[in-house]
Design a protein around this motif. Structure first.
Motif, PDB file in Angstrom:
ATOM      1  N   ILE A 123       0.801  -1.222   0.000  1.00 57.95           N
ATOM      2  CA  ILE A 123       0.000   0.000   0.000  1.00 57.95           C
ATOM      3  C   ILE A 123       0.834   1.272   0.000  1.00 57.95           C
ATOM      4  CG2 ILE A 123      -2.033  -1.051   1.035  1.00 57.95           C
ATOM      5  CD1 ILE A 123      -1.155  -0.025   3.761  1.00 57.95           C
ATOM      6  N   TYR A 151       1.577   6.656  -0.756  1.00 60.71           N
ATOM      7  CA  TYR A 151       0.580   5.604  -0.697  1.00 60.71           C
ATOM      8  C   TYR A 151       0.016   5.332  -2.089  1.00 60.71           C
ATOM      9  CZ  TYR A 151       0.465   5.800   4.413  1.00 60.71           C
ATOM     10  OH  TYR A 151       0.810   5.732   5.741  1.00 60.71           O
ATOM     11  N   LEU A 179      -7.232   1.480  -4.848  1.00 56.88           N
ATOM     12  CA  LEU A 179      -7.178   0.059  -4.531  1.00 56.88           C
ATOM     13  C   LEU A 179      -8.542  -0.465  -4.089  1.00 56.88           C
ATOM     14  CD1 LEU A 179      -3.854  -0.030  -2.451  1.00 56.88           C
ATOM     15  CD2 LEU A 179      -4.172  -0.118  -4.945  1.00 56.88           C
ATOM     16  N   GLU A 215      -5.162   4.121   4.506  1.00 57.36           N
ATOM     17  CA  GLU A 215      -3.951   3.305   4.591  1.00 57.36           C
ATOM     18  C   GLU A 215      -2.989   3.884   5.621  1.00 57.36           C
ATOM     19  OE1 GLU A 215      -5.224   4.643   1.841  1.00 57.36           O
ATOM     20  OE2 GLU A 215      -5.087   3.288   0.125  1.00 57.36           O
ATOM     21  N   ALA A 250      -5.382  -0.757   6.767  1.00 58.42           N
ATOM     22  CA  ALA A 250      -6.261   0.116   5.993  1.00 58.42           C
ATOM     23  C   ALA A 250      -7.694  -0.191   6.422  1.00 58.42           C
ATOM     24  CB  ALA A 250      -6.078  -0.121   4.495  1.00 58.42           C
TER      25      ALA A 250
END
Length: 266
Positions: free
Chosen positions: A91, A99, A103, A124, A143
């Motif tokens: 991540i 980051y 996702l 995250e 996360a």
């Protein structure tokens, strides 16, 4: 060196629980092999899972970016029921990077099917030592997962593994990960060992690129396929440059701090 996250993602900018107890163990930074002590407990009920491959755990799934799965993550128990655990390098690019964005997480993913749907990954969090220098002893990340229109949190649907820190270096585990060239998870059972002061290792064949972030679960229940997570594929050599040997950063107070930061803001 082989990174168990596909290289293409290195340029991006930037876990059914039935009456189980949540265990979060507090220890000093120095690892120890004595029995851990419980500091927090909770229970949560989960709905029955749809049919999954015999080896699958509903709380483990694939992380996706740009339509392709590239890493593995799992649900860990939290009060809000939305916390994911993976490797930091899944991540965050580390060493001054950022980051990753855009996702999604598909728990229980198999054969192109996301039985619980796709969940947006956000909030995250990795350790400062990872963001600054890609410290392999801190290759752990958390996360949260959310889905538009969902009326229940993810954990109520798939359950969650318990999180433990300060555990013994040697213990039997179930290791799960999603190879990037496979539509079903790789699963192996073996006993962990000490790689060094802040690293674990386990010999399990068939864990190549894509399996990063896969949980190391101790005491997995054969019916719920849930247990206590003590590591994730990552750490030394980004999880290992040999698909038959995997590594994990040792879960200590740094990992506990990250977990608490994540649950505090969810």
């Amino acid at each position: 060196m082989t990174v168990r996250r596909p290289a293409v993602l290195l340029t991006l900018a930037a876990i059914v629980l039935l009456g189980a107890a949540c265990v979060v163990v507090v220890v000093a930074r120095q690892p120890r092999s004595a029995d851990a002590t419980t500091s927090e407990s909770a229970t949560v009920e989960a709905a029955p899972a749809p049919d999954l491959p015999a080896v699958s755990s509903p709380a483990v799934g694939a992380l996706f970016a740009d339509g392709a799965h590239y890493c593995t993550a799992s649900v860990v128990h939290s009060e809000r029921g939305d916390v994911l655990l993976t490797a930091a390098h899944c991540i965050h690019d580390g060493d001054g990077g950022g980051y990753l964005s855009g996702l999604t997480f598909a728990p229980g993913y198999h054969d192109g099917i996301a039985p619980f749907g796709y969940w947006t990954v956000s909030d995250e969090l990795v350790a400062p030592g990872w963001t600054a220098s890609s410290d392999p002893d801190l290759d752990v990340g958390f996360a949260t997962a959310h889905q538009v229109g969902a009326t229940k949190p993810l954990e109520s649907l798939v359950g969650g593994n318990l999180l433990a820190t300060g555990t013994a270096f040697e213990q039997p585990i179930t290791l799960t990960g999603y190879p990037d060239d496979s539509e079903v998870p790789a699963v192996c059972r073996n006993t962990t060992s000490k790689q060094d002061t802040y690293q674990l290792k386990v010999d399990c064949a068939g864990f190549p690129t894509g399996t990063s972030g896969g949980p190391w679960v101790a005491g997995q229940d054969p019916q719920t396929r849930l247990g206590t997570v003590i590591g994730v594929i990552g750490g030394f050599e980004y999880g290992g440059d040999d698909p038959d040997t995997s590594y994990s950063s040792y879960f200590d107070t740094d990992v506990l701090a990250l977990y608490r930061q994540t649950t505090a803001r969810t």
